[in-house]
Design an enzyme around this catalytic site. Structure first.
Site, PDB file in Angstrom:
ATOM      1  N   GLY A  95      -9.458  26.769  10.592  1.00 14.71           N
ATOM      2  CA  GLY A  95      -8.076  26.209  10.786  1.00 14.71           C
ATOM      3  C   GLY A  95      -7.163  26.838  10.843  1.00 14.71           C
ATOM      4  N   ASP A 315      -6.916  28.850  -1.890  1.00 14.63           N
ATOM      5  CA  ASP A 315      -8.359  29.143  -1.759  1.00 14.63           C
ATOM      6  C   ASP A 315      -8.857  29.558  -2.890  1.00 14.63           C
ATOM      7  OD1 ASP A 315      -7.956  28.250   0.795  1.00 14.63           O
ATOM      8  OD2 ASP A 315      -7.507  30.765   1.493  1.00 14.63           O
TER       9      ASP A 315
HETATM   10  C1  S3P Z   1      -4.157  30.028   5.359  1.00 13.62           C
HETATM   11  C2  S3P Z   1      -3.377  29.151   4.845  1.00 13.62           C
HETATM   12  C3  S3P Z   1      -3.929  28.367   3.999  1.00 13.62           C
HETATM   13  C4  S3P Z   1      -5.460  28.610   3.369  1.00 13.62           C
HETATM   14  C5  S3P Z   1      -6.207  29.219   4.572  1.00 13.62           C
HETATM   15  C6  S3P Z   1      -5.614  30.183   5.383  1.00 13.62           C
HETATM   16  C7  S3P Z   1      -3.465  30.935   6.428  1.00 13.62           C
HETATM   17  O1  S3P Z   1      -4.275  26.816   4.469  1.00 13.62           O
HETATM   18  O2  S3P Z   1      -6.097  27.631   2.710  1.00 13.62           O
HETATM   19  O3  S3P Z   1      -7.502  29.503   4.181  1.00 13.62           O
HETATM   20  O4  S3P Z   1      -3.970  31.891   6.876  1.00 13.62           O
HETATM   21  O5  S3P Z   1      -2.249  30.575   6.757  1.00 13.62           O
HETATM   22  P1  S3P Z   1      -3.154  25.933   4.320  1.00 13.62           P
HETATM   23  O6  S3P Z   1      -2.080  26.399   5.154  1.00 13.62           O
HETATM   24  O7  S3P Z   1      -3.648  24.697   4.929  1.00 13.62           O
HETATM   25  O8  S3P Z   1      -2.840  25.859   2.984  1.00 13.62           O
END
Ligand code: S3P
Length: 434
Positions: A95, A315
């Site tokens: 993501g 996380d």
């Molecule tokens: C992350 C932000 C978080 C986290 C992901 C890594 C990042 O997600 O859960 O594992 O590196 O910015 P969200 O921004 O969707 O909360």
């Protein structure tokens, strides 16, 4: 691949958690945006940060291993130097790759298509699509919200004022990275601070006001080439924080862990539950604070954690729930609906894991009620993972407290963030009860 987890009598040893995933992605992306050569030391070999490198290569960015697989030389192409990729940009399970690189490519107006695996293709991208369209970018998704994301050229990026509707560092970063392409500043306003690696590494201007914290970006922000050193991943370390606390007679030392305060809320929650941790050798590595962490067994009590802390331990919530199973009394998690939008629905997944283990829990729309007990012994079980690395690792720590062997399905998914997880678990488990 199925992994068998044996019951551990205690956990003892010294470990180096893997390099931080969030900071690895960002260092590679920001190095690519600069005009010169950057070196990244201790870059993560885990699948997600490798997806970021492979996308950058398809965009014409030189990313070379120099002297071992964790030192990477990135030849920055500058904000306007990305080539139009000949192929799809496969973000895999990541993501962070899709949302941050999506922000950069939409801002730069590089015609491209970002794809992902089944899990990533079912996670909403609408949260980034909407503000980027408001900024003048041309970005669209399948059914308006899912990957593949299609990006086209545009007529210029407009600065916006963007109060974050959810405390997400990926969303904050996507908007700020697009903002780097606008002549006028973009302002992101956050009420609850999420991880701040983007602001720190890019040295973006920020200030605290009565509406929240305001962070700005625009084309005038310089993005210098630099040497990045990636600290150990606190989110990986968290599995050992809990494992060391819930196993009697345990002592674990974690070396070189990033302790950025926007990541470490699980420490204060576990401390309130009765754990205590020692920090040694505290230092700064690059722009991030780092320390060695000493962990010992503790007797835990139940807690109702403040949801305002969740952006700083999002996380870590699955493994915190495991800790709650071994804490005396009723713990209640509320306001954690965001867990339903991760690599899998992590609330539903943990409820299924706990049901198989015999833990007393109740799933709620935005959290879980856990009736914990210090003498809880999970039943021997086969645990599904939904190919979610953090669910697999949380289940393994739960299973290590069982009286007999358990199985973790699709155990290779830990390689998304922590390729050495199973070896590290074996290293720490020196006494088995057969
Ligand atoms: C992350 C932000 C978080 C986290 C992901 C890594 C990042 O997600 O859960 O594992 O590196 O910015 P969200 O921004 O969707 O909360």
């Amino acid at each position: 691949m199925e992994k068998e987890v044996k019951p551990a009598a205690s956990l003892n040893g010294i470990l180096n958690p893997p390099p931080d995933k969030s900071i690895s992605h960002r260092s590679a992306l920001f190095a690519a945006l600069s005009d010169d050569v950057s070196i990244i030391q201790n870059y993560s070999v885990a699948a997600d940060p490798q997806s970021t490198l492979s996308c950058l290569r398809k965009l014409g960015v030189g990313c070379e291993q120099v002297g071992g697989e964790t030192t990477i030389k990135i030849s920055g192409v500058g904000r306007d130097g990305f080539s139009k990729p000949a192929e799809l940009l496969d973000c895999g399970n990541s993501g962070t790759t899709m949302r941050l690189l999506g922000g950069i490519l939409a801002g730069a107006g590089v015609p491209s298509v970002l794809t992902g695996d089944e899990s990533l293709s079912s996670r909403t991208m609408k949260r980034i699509i909407d503000p980027l369209i408001d900024m003048g970018c041309r970005i669209s998704g399948r059914q308006g919200l899912y990957a593949p994301l299609q990006i086209e050229r545009h007529d210029g990026v407009k600065g916006i004022k963007f109060p974050l509707p959810i405390p997400s560092a990926q969303l904050k970063s996507a908007v700020l990275l697009t903002g780097l392409f606008g002549e006028e500043p973009t302002e992101v306003i956050e009420k609850i601070q999420s991880r701040d690696h983007t602001e720190r590494l890019l040295e973006l201007h920020s200030e605290v006001s009565d509406v929240g914290r305001i962070i700005r970006s625009s084309r005038t922000d310089r993005i210098p080439a630099q040497t990045y050193t990636i600290p150990g991943d606190f989110s990986a370390a968290a599995f050992w924080l809990v494992a060391g606390v819930i196993h009697a007679n345990s002592s674990i030392e974690l070396k070189n862990v990033g302790i950025n305060p926007t990541r470490t809320a699980v420490i204060s929650i576990l401390e309130e539950m009765g754990a205590s941790f020692h920090f040694e050798n505290m230092r700064a590595e690059g722009k991030e604070p780092v320390a060695d962490i000493l962990i010992h067994s503790a007797e835990l009590n139940a807690i109702n954690p403040d949801p305002a802390l969740f952006p700083n331990c999002i996380d870590e919530l699955p493994i915190l729930m495991v800790a709650m199973c071994f804490a005396e009394g009723r713990s209640i998690i509320r306001g954690a609906e965001e867990l339903r939008h991760k690599e899998t629905d992590r609330l539903a997944a943990m409820a299924e894991i706990f049901n198989r283990s015999g833990a007393k829990i109740e799933l709620t729309p935005d959290g879980m009620v856990i009736d914990g007990n210090r003498d809880f012994r999970p039943k021997s079980a086969t645990y599904p993972t939904w190919h979610d690395h953090r669910i697999a690792m949380a289940s393994a720590i739960l299973a290590s407290k069982s009286k007999s062997h358990s199985l973790i399905e699709n155990a290779e998914c830990t390689a998304i963030s922590y390729p050495d997880f199973w070896d590290h678990l074996n290293e720490l488990t020196y006494a088995f009860k057969e």
